[in-house]
Write an enzyme that holds these catalytic residues in place. Structure first.
Site, PDB file in Angstrom:
ATOM      1  N   ASP A   1      53.863  97.362  35.470  1.00  0.00           N
ATOM      2  CA  ASP A   1      52.946  96.225  35.365  1.00  0.00           C
ATOM      3  C   ASP A   1      53.721  94.930  35.631  1.00  0.00           C
ATOM      4  O   ASP A   1      54.857  94.754  35.179  1.00  0.00           O
ATOM      5  CB  ASP A   1      52.304  96.187  33.975  1.00  0.00           C
ATOM      6  CG  ASP A   1      51.072  95.302  33.935  1.00  0.00           C
ATOM      7  OD1 ASP A   1      49.960  95.837  33.805  1.00  0.00           O
ATOM      8  OD2 ASP A   1      51.215  94.057  34.051  1.00  0.00           O
TER       9      ASP A   1
ATOM     10  N   ASN B   1      41.065  99.797  29.960  1.00  0.00           N
ATOM     11  CA  ASN B   1      40.133  98.705  29.698  1.00  0.00           C
ATOM     12  C   ASN B   1      38.892  98.874  30.573  1.00  0.00           C
ATOM     13  O   ASN B   1      38.997  99.261  31.741  1.00  0.00           O
ATOM     14  CB  ASN B   1      40.808  97.360  29.983  1.00  0.00           C
ATOM     15  CG  ASN B   1      41.976  97.100  29.048  1.00  0.00           C
ATOM     16  OD1 ASN B   1      41.915  97.454  27.872  1.00  0.00           O
ATOM     17  ND2 ASN B   1      43.033  96.494  29.559  1.00  0.00           N
TER      18      ASN B   1
ATOM     19  N   VAL C   1      41.093  94.225  36.797  1.00  0.00           N
ATOM     20  CA  VAL C   1      41.133  94.811  38.142  1.00  0.00           C
ATOM     21  C   VAL C   1      40.100  95.952  38.182  1.00  0.00           C
ATOM     22  O   VAL C   1      40.228  96.927  37.443  1.00  0.00           O
ATOM     23  CB  VAL C   1      42.542  95.355  38.480  1.00  0.00           C
ATOM     24  CG1 VAL C   1      42.550  95.980  39.868  1.00  0.00           C
ATOM     25  CG2 VAL C   1      43.585  94.239  38.394  1.00  0.00           C
TER      26      VAL C   1
ATOM     27  N   HIS D   1      42.518 102.277  35.899  1.00  0.00           N
ATOM     28  CA  HIS D   1      43.959 102.520  35.742  1.00  0.00           C
ATOM     29  C   HIS D   1      44.250 102.743  34.274  1.00  0.00           C
ATOM     30  O   HIS D   1      43.574 102.191  33.405  1.00  0.00           O
ATOM     31  CB  HIS D   1      44.773 101.341  36.280  1.00  0.00           C
ATOM     32  CG  HIS D   1      44.278 100.010  35.820  1.00  0.00           C
ATOM     33  ND1 HIS D   1      43.144  99.429  36.350  1.00  0.00           N
ATOM     34  CD2 HIS D   1      44.708  99.176  34.856  1.00  0.00           C
ATOM     35  CE1 HIS D   1      42.914  98.280  35.747  1.00  0.00           C
ATOM     36  NE2 HIS D   1      43.845  98.105  34.813  1.00  0.00           N
TER      37      HIS D   1
ATOM     38  N   HIS E   1      46.922 102.191  31.358  1.00  0.00           N
ATOM     39  CA  HIS E   1      48.147 101.513  30.927  1.00  0.00           C
ATOM     40  C   HIS E   1      48.958 102.491  30.084  1.00  0.00           C
ATOM     41  O   HIS E   1      48.422 103.128  29.175  1.00  0.00           O
ATOM     42  CB  HIS E   1      47.823 100.301  30.049  1.00  0.00           C
ATOM     43  CG  HIS E   1      47.080  99.198  30.741  1.00  0.00           C
ATOM     44  ND1 HIS E   1      47.689  98.052  31.174  1.00  0.00           N
ATOM     45  CD2 HIS E   1      45.765  99.076  31.051  1.00  0.00           C
ATOM     46  CE1 HIS E   1      46.781  97.249  31.720  1.00  0.00           C
ATOM     47  NE2 HIS E   1      45.602  97.847  31.657  1.00  0.00           N
TER      48      HIS E   1
HETATM   49  P1  5GP Z   1      43.383  95.396  33.323  1.00  0.00           P
HETATM   50  O1  5GP Z   1      43.377  94.011  32.729  1.00  0.00           O
HETATM   51  O2  5GP Z   1      42.390  95.496  34.465  1.00  0.00           O
HETATM   52  O3  5GP Z   1      43.225  96.498  32.329  1.00  0.00           O
HETATM   53  O4  5GP Z   1      44.833  95.619  33.896  1.00  0.00           O
HETATM   54  C1  5GP Z   1      45.269  95.070  35.086  1.00  0.00           C
HETATM   55  C2  5GP Z   1      46.773  95.021  34.996  1.00  0.00           C
HETATM   56  O5  5GP Z   1      47.299  94.835  36.286  1.00  0.00           O
HETATM   57  C3  5GP Z   1      47.306  93.881  34.129  1.00  0.00           C
HETATM   58  O6  5GP Z   1      48.094  94.394  33.071  1.00  0.00           O
HETATM   59  C4  5GP Z   1      48.131  93.037  35.102  1.00  0.00           C
HETATM   60  O7  5GP Z   1      49.296  92.495  34.523  1.00  0.00           O
HETATM   61  C5  5GP Z   1      48.440  94.022  36.206  1.00  0.00           C
HETATM   62  N1  5GP Z   1      48.593  93.401  37.504  1.00  0.00           N
HETATM   63  C6  5GP Z   1      47.831  92.421  38.052  1.00  0.00           C
HETATM   64  N2  5GP Z   1      48.260  92.114  39.284  1.00  0.00           N
HETATM   65  C7  5GP Z   1      49.333  92.915  39.523  1.00  0.00           C
HETATM   66  C8  5GP Z   1      50.208  93.056  40.654  1.00  0.00           C
HETATM   67  O8  5GP Z   1      50.083  92.396  41.684  1.00  0.00           O
HETATM   68  N3  5GP Z   1      51.201  93.975  40.537  1.00  0.00           N
HETATM   69  C9  5GP Z   1      51.369  94.736  39.404  1.00  0.00           C
HETATM   70  N4  5GP Z   1      52.388  95.602  39.411  1.00  0.00           N
HETATM   71  N5  5GP Z   1      50.559  94.629  38.339  1.00  0.00           N
HETATM   72  C10 5GP Z   1      49.545  93.740  38.400  1.00  0.00           C
END
Ligand code: 5GP
Length: 115
Positions: free
Chosen positions: A32, A88, A97, A101, A103
């Site tokens: 992440d 999430n 996003v 996915h 975590h």
């Molecule tokens: P969500 O909030 O949708 O559960 O998780 C999305 C995750 O993607 C977040 O923890 C965020 O830090 C990570 N993330 C967002 N943009 C990028 C990116 O460009 N590269 C990587 N490796 N992680 C990302």
């Protein structure tokens, strides 16, 4: 017209850089970009499933594969004290996003209940 690629599809296609930890034909695992624990990985299916709330029976094998992969990576990284898997879903769930996915968080004690 085809659907625009998600951030994670662009990462899978190496259009956006990321630190890959694992990859197979079904999923990939990256670090992440904004880690919330010493180990914070994302286990991501190559085929987009928007979120758990929109999953279908056809997604069952892929979803199972994500968990099996998370367990395998946790063993390889020797997260012997434990770890947490989080998915999430939607605005209240903290989803940012729209490409499902998992975590994988570890390397420190994690509070419960989460915020
Ligand atoms: P969500 O909030 O949708 O559960 O998780 C999305 C995750 O993607 C977040 O923890 C965020 O830090 C990570 N993330 C967002 N943009 C990028 C990116 O460009 N590269 C990587 N490796 N992680 C990302």
């Amino acid at each position: 017209m085809s659907t625009p690629k998600t951030l994670f599809q662009k990462i899978a296609d190496r259009e956006i850089p990321a630190e890959f930890v694992y990859e197979d034909e079904i999923c990939f695992v990256i670090r992440d970009i904004n880690p919330q624990a010493p180990t914070h990985l994302l286990v991501i299916p190559k085929r987009r499933i928007p979120r758990v709330g929109e999953s279908t029976p056809e997604d069952a094998a892929t979803l199972g594969h994500l968990l099996v992969t998370a367990g395998k990576i946790a063993r390889e990284l020797q997260l012997t004290e434990g770890f947490r898997l989080v998915i999430n879903n939607g605005p209240h769930g903290g989803e940012t996003v729209p490409h499902l996915h998992v975590h994988l968080l570890g390397g420190r004690p994690l509070a419960w209940p989460p915020g």
